[in-house]
Scaffold this motif. Structure first.
Motif, PDB file in Angstrom:
ATOM      1  N   LEU A 101     -15.891  -0.919   7.829  1.00 27.08           N
ATOM      2  CA  LEU A 101     -16.134   0.348   8.591  1.00 27.08           C
ATOM      3  C   LEU A 101     -14.885   0.945   9.014  1.00 27.08           C
ATOM      4  O   LEU A 101     -14.618   2.329   8.828  1.00 27.08           O
ATOM      5  CB  LEU A 101     -16.882   0.124   9.731  1.00 27.08           C
ATOM      6  N   LEU A 102     -13.948   0.152   9.407  1.00 23.17           N
ATOM      7  CA  LEU A 102     -12.843   0.659  10.150  1.00 23.17           C
ATOM      8  C   LEU A 102     -11.847   1.136   8.767  1.00 23.17           C
ATOM      9  O   LEU A 102     -11.207   2.461   9.055  1.00 23.17           O
ATOM     10  CB  LEU A 102     -12.019  -0.256  10.628  1.00 23.17           C
ATOM     11  N   THR A 103     -11.883   0.657   7.664  1.00 21.92           N
ATOM     12  CA  THR A 103     -11.044   0.934   6.512  1.00 21.92           C
ATOM     13  C   THR A 103     -11.557   2.111   6.224  1.00 21.92           C
ATOM     14  O   THR A 103     -10.808   3.091   5.616  1.00 21.92           O
ATOM     15  CB  THR A 103     -10.781  -0.144   5.605  1.00 21.92           C
ATOM     16  N   ALA A 104     -13.120   2.346   5.959  1.00 20.40           N
ATOM     17  CA  ALA A 104     -13.624   3.335   5.173  1.00 20.40           C
ATOM     18  C   ALA A 104     -13.347   4.613   6.121  1.00 20.40           C
ATOM     19  O   ALA A 104     -13.113   5.773   5.537  1.00 20.40           O
ATOM     20  CB  ALA A 104     -15.053   3.051   5.286  1.00 20.40           C
ATOM     21  N   LEU A 105     -13.637   4.595   7.561  1.00 19.09           N
ATOM     22  CA  LEU A 105     -13.603   5.696   8.223  1.00 19.09           C
ATOM     23  C   LEU A 105     -12.036   6.403   8.510  1.00 19.09           C
ATOM     24  O   LEU A 105     -12.105   7.345   8.501  1.00 19.09           O
ATOM     25  CB  LEU A 105     -14.206   5.026   9.682  1.00 19.09           C
ATOM     26  N   TYR A 106     -11.047   5.483   8.631  1.00 20.57           N
ATOM     27  CA  TYR A 106      -9.805   5.931   8.955  1.00 20.57           C
ATOM     28  C   TYR A 106      -8.803   5.741   7.888  1.00 20.57           C
ATOM     29  O   TYR A 106      -7.723   6.616   7.883  1.00 20.57           O
ATOM     30  CB  TYR A 106      -9.159   5.078   9.974  1.00 20.57           C
ATOM     31  N   GLY A 107      -9.325   5.495   6.769  1.00 22.48           N
ATOM     32  CA  GLY A 107      -8.530   5.161   5.484  1.00 22.48           C
ATOM     33  C   GLY A 107      -8.497   6.352   4.756  1.00 22.48           C
ATOM     34  O   GLY A 107      -9.238   7.262   4.769  1.00 22.48           O
ATOM     35  N   PRO A 108      -7.542   6.387   3.567  1.00 23.18           N
ATOM     36  CA  PRO A 108      -6.645   5.225   3.377  1.00 23.18           C
ATOM     37  C   PRO A 108      -5.508   5.410   4.524  1.00 23.18           C
ATOM     38  O   PRO A 108      -5.023   6.490   5.045  1.00 23.18           O
ATOM     39  CB  PRO A 108      -5.822   5.917   2.083  1.00 23.18           C
ATOM     40  N   LEU A 109      -5.130   4.407   5.116  1.00 22.87           N
ATOM     41  CA  LEU A 109      -4.353   4.191   6.120  1.00 22.87           C
ATOM     42  C   LEU A 109      -3.119   2.921   5.748  1.00 22.87           C
ATOM     43  O   LEU A 109      -3.611   2.244   4.933  1.00 22.87           O
ATOM     44  CB  LEU A 109      -5.166   4.045   7.274  1.00 22.87           C
ATOM     45  N   PRO A 110      -2.142   3.098   6.416  1.00 20.63           N
ATOM     46  CA  PRO A 110      -1.096   1.959   6.399  1.00 20.63           C
ATOM     47  C   PRO A 110      -1.735   0.725   6.644  1.00 20.63           C
ATOM     48  O   PRO A 110      -2.436   0.596   7.662  1.00 20.63           O
ATOM     49  CB  PRO A 110      -0.122   2.189   7.406  1.00 20.63           C
ATOM     50  N   GLU A 111      -1.543  -0.330   6.100  1.00 22.85           N
ATOM     51  CA  GLU A 111      -2.018  -1.805   6.266  1.00 22.85           C
ATOM     52  C   GLU A 111      -1.622  -1.962   7.769  1.00 22.85           C
ATOM     53  O   GLU A 111      -2.376  -2.635   8.370  1.00 22.85           O
ATOM     54  CB  GLU A 111      -1.356  -2.727   5.218  1.00 22.85           C
ATOM     55  N   ALA A 112      -0.424  -1.792   8.121  1.00 21.56           N
ATOM     56  CA  ALA A 112       0.005  -2.229   9.854  1.00 21.56           C
ATOM     57  C   ALA A 112      -1.102  -1.344  10.564  1.00 21.56           C
ATOM     58  O   ALA A 112      -1.385  -2.009  11.844  1.00 21.56           O
ATOM     59  CB  ALA A 112       1.428  -1.625  10.223  1.00 21.56           C
ATOM     60  N   SER A 113      -1.409  -0.177  10.457  1.00 19.29           N
ATOM     61  CA  SER A 113      -2.435   0.382  11.090  1.00 19.29           C
ATOM     62  C   SER A 113      -3.839   0.012  11.080  1.00 19.29           C
ATOM     63  O   SER A 113      -4.362  -0.311  12.231  1.00 19.29           O
ATOM     64  CB  SER A 113      -2.674   2.042  10.626  1.00 19.29           C
ATOM     65  N   LEU A 114      -4.062  -0.570  10.074  1.00 14.95           N
ATOM     66  CA  LEU A 114      -5.564  -1.185   9.941  1.00 14.95           C
ATOM     67  C   LEU A 114      -5.363  -2.413  11.008  1.00 14.95           C
ATOM     68  O   LEU A 114      -6.355  -2.874  11.496  1.00 14.95           O
ATOM     69  CB  LEU A 114      -5.832  -1.679   8.598  1.00 14.95           C
ATOM     70  N   GLY A 115      -4.147  -3.106  10.758  1.00 12.17           N
ATOM     71  CA  GLY A 115      -4.134  -4.271  11.786  1.00 12.17           C
ATOM     72  C   GLY A 115      -4.077  -3.731  13.302  1.00 12.17           C
ATOM     73  O   GLY A 115      -4.839  -4.705  13.979  1.00 12.17           O
ATOM     74  N   TYR A 116      -3.641  -2.591  13.626  1.00 14.97           N
ATOM     75  CA  TYR A 116      -3.703  -2.227  14.965  1.00 14.97           C
ATOM     76  C   TYR A 116      -5.182  -2.017  15.284  1.00 14.97           C
ATOM     77  O   TYR A 116      -5.762  -2.342  16.495  1.00 14.97           O
ATOM     78  CB  TYR A 116      -3.007  -1.033  15.139  1.00 14.97           C
ATOM     79  N   LEU A 117      -5.875  -1.320  14.263  1.00 14.35           N
ATOM     80  CA  LEU A 117      -7.361  -0.974  14.488  1.00 14.35           C
ATOM     81  C   LEU A 117      -8.122  -2.283  14.833  1.00 14.35           C
ATOM     82  O   LEU A 117      -9.011  -2.238  15.812  1.00 14.35           O
ATOM     83  CB  LEU A 117      -7.959  -0.300  13.295  1.00 14.35           C
ATOM     84  N   VAL A 118      -7.890  -3.063  14.014  1.00 17.07           N
ATOM     85  CA  VAL A 118      -8.903  -4.585  14.047  1.00 17.07           C
ATOM     86  C   VAL A 118      -8.437  -5.119  15.568  1.00 17.07           C
ATOM     87  O   VAL A 118      -9.041  -5.623  16.137  1.00 17.07           O
ATOM     88  CB  VAL A 118      -8.351  -5.472  12.726  1.00 17.07           C
TER      89      VAL A 118
END
Length: 365
Positions: free
Chosen positions: A197-214
């Motif tokens: 969900l987070l990757t689909a909603l906010y992506g494409p996004l930096p891997e570091a940003s996905l880590g922050y979201l998680v």
């Protein structure tokens, strides 16, 4: 999988989040999460987000339609609105003792009993029944203890928001979450669903940003924080697709093709909390300048304004807009990013977008 991407292609791919949907419900289903914020400038964040995706949307439509929607208010990385299929990822939520329980150990049970007795509670109803009490809040001040108790029940999944009255949350029982406690999704389904969900909603996004979201999503999964981070590492390694752009690794879901994004047209002014601009790291990297949300910055230190809305022309962020209603009319102040000049095409696009905002705010006859 690794495929070469350009910053321009990523900018176009990111703007696909603004794809129009036929209804509010369709937009909620497509996005999975709409962040909420109480500031109105010129409308609340959730309304600003939906007006960019639902043709004919008007400020306040979400609040008006909410009782008829497959929608719940809940917490993932932040507070907002989700379809129940997404809420099923979040519950049962195992919550440690909260500050309100420690300060008023008997209050949660009293409010719970009152909720089950009445079926629906406005915060003022609880104060009338149990008396006014105060409790420490997270900012070092005092707030209503009974409202904090209602919030605690909501966070635990023992209550839901049934509607809003003048913007104030009205609480009710949550039988669907009682049923979910009896037959929850598996832990793997919940964690995989959240990362997707987070990757689909906010992506494409930096891997570091996905880590922050998680990391932020630990609020939605308080007892699965460690497991969520572990699943993210596995997803990045085994499930998500990605590529480096100017040395920054971006990731996206397997069913998403950032190479296929059409070049967007027109001007859009979006909420500071919109998925298109939420990740400031991505914004700065792709657009070459830094956007600042300054609502909580002292006025003398603001460089963009109280509630500056990022402005996009085609796929590029070209500036910001401060909008307010004064005397029943929409007033606007436009700022341009470094190196951007106001062409006739950009001016026409801004005027068209301001016309959409007037309609959204109910100013057009």
């Amino acid at each position: 999988m690794t495929r070469d991407l350009t910053a321009a292609a990523l900018r176009a791919a990111a703007r696909q989040t603004l794809t129009r949907q036929p209804s509010v419900q369709a937009a909620l289903n497509h996005m999975g999460f709409v962040q909420a914020d109480p500031i109105r400038s010129p409308a609340r964040a959730q309304d600003l987000t939906l007006m960019q995706r639902v043709p004919g949307y008007h400020a306040g439509d979400l609040e008006r339609l909410y009782p008829t929607l497959d929608a719940e208010e809940d917490m993932i990385p932040n507070y907002g609105f989700v379809p129940r299929a997404v809420q099923a990822l979040l519950h049962p939520r195992e919550v440690a003792s909260t500050r309100i329980e420690r300060e008023h150990p008997e209050l949660l049970a009293e409010v719970r009993n009152l909720l089950y007795e009445r079926g629906e509670l406005h915060p003022k109803d609880v104060i009338a029944a149990l008396g006014a009490r105060t409790a420490s809040n997270y900012w070092g001040g005092q707030s209503s203890a009974t409202t904090r108790a209602l919030d605690a029940l909501h966070y635990r999944g023992e209550a839901r928001i049934v509607r809003r009255a003048g913007g104030v949350r009205v609480y009710g029982a949550a039988p669907h979450l009682n049923a979910l406690r009896a037959t929850p999704l598996t832990e793997d389904e919940r964690l995989r669903g959240a990362v997707h969900l987070l990757t689909a909603l906010y992506g494409p996004l930096p891997e570091a940003s996905l880590g922050y979201l998680v990391s932020l999503s630990g609020y939605g999964f308080p007892h699965l924080r460690v497991e969520l981070r572990t699943h993210l590492r596995r997803a990045v390694r085994e499930e998500l697709h990605g590529s480096k752009v100017d040395g920054v690794r971006y990731v996206w879901t397997p069913d998403y093709d950032p190479h296929a994004a059409p070049i967007p047209r027109g001007v859009r002014m979006v909420s500071p909390f919109d998925p298109l601009v939420w990740d400031r790291r991505r914004f700065t990297h792709l657009h070459g300048w830094t956007y600042r949300f300054e609502a909580y910055t002292p006025p003398a230190k603001r460089t963009m304004g109280y509630y500056a809305l990022p402005v996009f022309h085609a796929e590029k962020a070209v500036g910001w807009a401060n909008l307010k209603v004064d005397g029943g009319e929409l007033q606007s102040e436009i700022g341009l990013a470094p190196g951007v000049r106001e062409t006739a095409t950009l001016r026409r696009g801004i005027d068209t977008e301001l016309g959409r905002y007037r309609s959204f705010l109910g100013q057009n006859t």
